[in-house]
Design a protein around this motif. Sequence first.
Motif, PDB file in Angstrom:
ATOM      1  N   HIS A   3       0.715  -1.186  -0.125  1.00  0.00           N
ATOM      2  CA  HIS A   3       0.087   0.187   0.014  1.00  0.00           C
ATOM      3  C   HIS A   3       0.864   1.085  -0.052  1.00  0.00           C
ATOM      4  N   ALA A   4       2.102   1.228   0.610  1.00  0.00           N
ATOM      5  CA  ALA A   4       3.064   2.403   0.575  1.00  0.00           C
ATOM      6  C   ALA A   4       3.491   2.796  -0.756  1.00  0.00           C
ATOM      7  N   ASN A   5       3.275   1.935  -1.730  1.00  0.00           N
ATOM      8  CA  ASN A   5       3.571   2.235  -3.274  1.00  0.00           C
ATOM      9  C   ASN A   5       2.596   3.361  -3.712  1.00  0.00           C
ATOM     10  N   HIS A   6       1.656   3.634  -3.109  1.00  0.00           N
ATOM     11  CA  HIS A   6       0.565   4.525  -3.573  1.00  0.00           C
ATOM     12  C   HIS A   6       0.651   5.842  -2.830  1.00  0.00           C
ATOM     13  N   TYR A   7       1.588   5.910  -1.852  1.00  0.00           N
ATOM     14  CA  TYR A   7       1.701   7.122  -0.937  1.00  0.00           C
ATOM     15  C   TYR A   7       1.953   8.472  -1.826  1.00  0.00           C
ATOM     16  N   TYR A   8       1.507   9.563  -1.489  1.00  0.00           N
ATOM     17  CA  TYR A   8       1.459  10.889  -2.109  1.00  0.00           C
ATOM     18  C   TYR A   8       1.216  10.848  -3.763  1.00  0.00           C
ATOM     19  N   GLY A   9       0.716   9.494  -4.138  1.00  0.00           N
ATOM     20  CA  GLY A   9       0.267   9.572  -5.599  1.00  0.00           C
ATOM     21  C   GLY A   9       1.590   9.297  -6.320  1.00  0.00           C
ATOM     22  N   HIS A  10       2.704   8.416  -5.771  1.00  0.00           N
ATOM     23  CA  HIS A  10       3.783   8.101  -6.404  1.00  0.00           C
ATOM     24  C   HIS A  10       3.479   7.224  -7.609  1.00  0.00           C
ATOM     25  N   SER A  11       2.596   5.981  -7.389  1.00  0.00           N
ATOM     26  CA  SER A  11       2.455   5.023  -8.277  1.00  0.00           C
ATOM     27  C   SER A  11       1.753   5.908  -9.660  1.00  0.00           C
ATOM     28  N   HIS A  12       1.054   6.691  -9.278  1.00  0.00           N
ATOM     29  CA  HIS A  12       0.399   7.395 -10.276  1.00  0.00           C
ATOM     30  C   HIS A  12       0.876   8.067 -11.057  1.00  0.00           C
ATOM     31  N   VAL A  13       2.079   9.049 -10.375  1.00  0.00           N
ATOM     32  CA  VAL A  13       3.161   9.735 -11.441  1.00  0.00           C
ATOM     33  C   VAL A  13       3.619   8.714 -12.390  1.00  0.00           C
ATOM     34  N   LEU A  14       4.317   7.618 -11.843  1.00  0.00           N
ATOM     35  CA  LEU A  14       5.161   6.717 -12.797  1.00  0.00           C
ATOM     36  C   LEU A  14       4.181   6.092 -13.703  1.00  0.00           C
ATOM     37  N   ALA A  15       2.868   5.846 -13.545  1.00  0.00           N
ATOM     38  CA  ALA A  15       2.046   5.256 -14.497  1.00  0.00           C
ATOM     39  C   ALA A  15       1.908   6.312 -15.659  1.00  0.00           C
ATOM     40  N   ARG A  16       1.539   7.569 -15.119  1.00  0.00           N
ATOM     41  CA  ARG A  16       1.441   8.665 -16.271  1.00  0.00           C
ATOM     42  C   ARG A  16       2.856   8.710 -17.101  1.00  0.00           C
ATOM     43  N   TYR A  17       3.927   8.630 -16.510  1.00  0.00           N
ATOM     44  CA  TYR A  17       5.389   8.656 -17.380  1.00  0.00           C
ATOM     45  C   TYR A  17       5.284   7.624 -18.248  1.00  0.00           C
ATOM     46  N   ALA A  81      11.162  13.395  -9.411  1.00  0.00           N
ATOM     47  CA  ALA A  81      12.050  13.704 -10.437  1.00  0.00           C
ATOM     48  C   ALA A  81      11.331  13.566 -11.745  1.00  0.00           C
ATOM     49  N   TYR A  82      10.520  12.294 -12.025  1.00  0.00           N
ATOM     50  CA  TYR A  82       9.879  12.120 -13.099  1.00  0.00           C
ATOM     51  C   TYR A  82       8.943  12.973 -13.443  1.00  0.00           C
ATOM     52  N   LEU A  83       8.117  13.563 -12.241  1.00  0.00           N
ATOM     53  CA  LEU A  83       7.204  14.608 -12.562  1.00  0.00           C
ATOM     54  C   LEU A  83       7.703  16.071 -12.959  1.00  0.00           C
ATOM     55  N   LEU A  84       8.662  16.323 -12.424  1.00  0.00           N
ATOM     56  CA  LEU A  84       9.629  17.629 -12.959  1.00  0.00           C
ATOM     57  C   LEU A  84      10.078  17.151 -14.374  1.00  0.00           C
ATOM     58  N   ALA A  85      10.453  16.100 -14.759  1.00  0.00           N
ATOM     59  CA  ALA A  85      10.899  15.734 -16.160  1.00  0.00           C
ATOM     60  C   ALA A  85       9.775  15.973 -17.115  1.00  0.00           C
ATOM     61  N   MET A  86       8.505  15.756 -16.598  1.00  0.00           N
ATOM     62  CA  MET A  86       7.470  15.834 -17.318  1.00  0.00           C
ATOM     63  C   MET A  86       6.685  16.972 -17.559  1.00  0.00           C
ATOM     64  N   ASN A  87       7.225  18.013 -16.269  1.00  0.00           N
ATOM     65  CA  ASN A  87       6.864  19.335 -16.319  1.00  0.00           C
ATOM     66  C   ASN A  87       7.897  20.225 -15.867  1.00  0.00           C
ATOM     67  N   PRO A  88       8.866  20.600 -16.918  1.00  0.00           N
ATOM     68  CA  PRO A  88      10.162  20.958 -16.977  1.00  0.00           C
ATOM     69  C   PRO A  88       9.827  22.629 -16.331  1.00  0.00           C
ATOM     70  N   LEU A  89      10.945  23.163 -15.605  1.00  0.00           N
ATOM     71  CA  LEU A  89      10.958  24.624 -15.294  1.00  0.00           C
ATOM     72  C   LEU A  89      11.022  25.414 -16.316  1.00  0.00           C
ATOM     73  N   THR A  90      10.407  26.565 -16.429  1.00  0.00           N
ATOM     74  CA  THR A  90      10.592  27.615 -17.233  1.00  0.00           C
ATOM     75  C   THR A  90      11.121  29.204 -16.661  1.00  0.00           C
ATOM     76  N   SER A 259      13.955   5.180 -19.050  1.00  0.00           N
ATOM     77  CA  SER A 259      12.970   5.575 -20.017  1.00  0.00           C
ATOM     78  C   SER A 259      11.534   4.786 -19.875  1.00  0.00           C
ATOM     79  N   PRO A 260      10.553   5.283 -20.365  1.00  0.00           N
ATOM     80  CA  PRO A 260       9.428   4.732 -20.160  1.00  0.00           C
ATOM     81  C   PRO A 260       9.307   3.161 -20.323  1.00  0.00           C
ATOM     82  N   ALA A 261      10.007   2.585 -21.549  1.00  0.00           N
ATOM     83  CA  ALA A 261      10.231   1.266 -21.632  1.00  0.00           C
ATOM     84  C   ALA A 261      10.836   0.495 -20.619  1.00  0.00           C
ATOM     85  N   GLU A 262      12.217   1.129 -20.252  1.00  0.00           N
ATOM     86  CA  GLU A 262      12.753   0.471 -19.090  1.00  0.00           C
ATOM     87  C   GLU A 262      11.903   0.238 -17.946  1.00  0.00           C
ATOM     88  N   LEU A 263      11.401   1.547 -17.448  1.00  0.00           N
ATOM     89  CA  LEU A 263      10.561   1.492 -16.158  1.00  0.00           C
ATOM     90  C   LEU A 263       9.427   0.511 -16.280  1.00  0.00           C
TER      91      LEU A 263
END
Length: 286
Positions: A3-17, A81-90, A259-263
């Motif tokens: 269940h801890a894999n879901h904490y803070y939406g972590h698994s959701h971020v990785l799924a989106r990536y 870090a994955y979330l930031l990679a998907m939403n880079p700073l500007t 990469s998404p494929a590796e993950l």
Amino acid sequence: MHHANHYYGHSHVLARYCGLDDTDPPRLHGYLQHGWNIGDGLAPDHEYTPGVPSFLWSERTRRRAWSLGRRQGYVVGSPFAYLLAMNPLTDNDQREGTIWYPFHGWEGQHVVGDHDGLMAEIRRTEDGPVTVCLYWQEYRSAKLRQRYESAGFRVICHGYRGGWWKDLDPGFLHRQLAELRRHKRVASNRLCSAVFYGALAGCEPAVYGDPMHLENEKNAFGGQPRILREWAALHGPRVDPATAHRLAVDELGADRLLSPAELRRLLGWPMPASVPDAELTGVLTR
């Protein structure tokens, strides 16, 4: 899935990536590190099945896990870090003031400390407006929340961590990143995930003030004294941003993202048949 894999939406971020449905992430075949720590990356209060792999944020954490006998550890980088990679700073990010994260407790232990003294020190140190982000457990205390508001701070909460597959909050990290991007500084009274997140997201970090403590707190893996020794450069009201960013990259594994494929392959998630085998080379040796 633990269940801890879901904490803070972590698994959701990785799924989106990975290009999967981030409203219903697939079962993750292993234990995902859910917060920065100075041990093997896993929470000491959780029970783990021997032989099940651990997916860790950094090479330093993997090496510590190896030394403690946890040999099935893979470095994947942190979900933030994955979330930031998907939403880079500007350059258009409008930043002002400081976002401050007081050390927080959890369901099993509450924080003991002088909040009034901490608020006074924040006021003496910070020049601009201050946003205080409380953990959900402290935020739901109207009395504590009002104390910070009465001191002139904007008080927020990023959301609920989630637990035992209930009250999940896929938007937690998204809200945290949005808040970090609107502030110039990030600070806390203990070095923590939020400080590293802020440093990676372009904030000037700081760690100062009464560190407080948990009820019946134990100094696992060396505790606060070790943190002060090993990460001395990140402590104080003014910290070198370049040094902090470099350390954040190391601790969050921002330079080790797959990469998404590796993950997909490593987490045991479904893989499109069209993905070239070459993309997967070396994934099981990381």
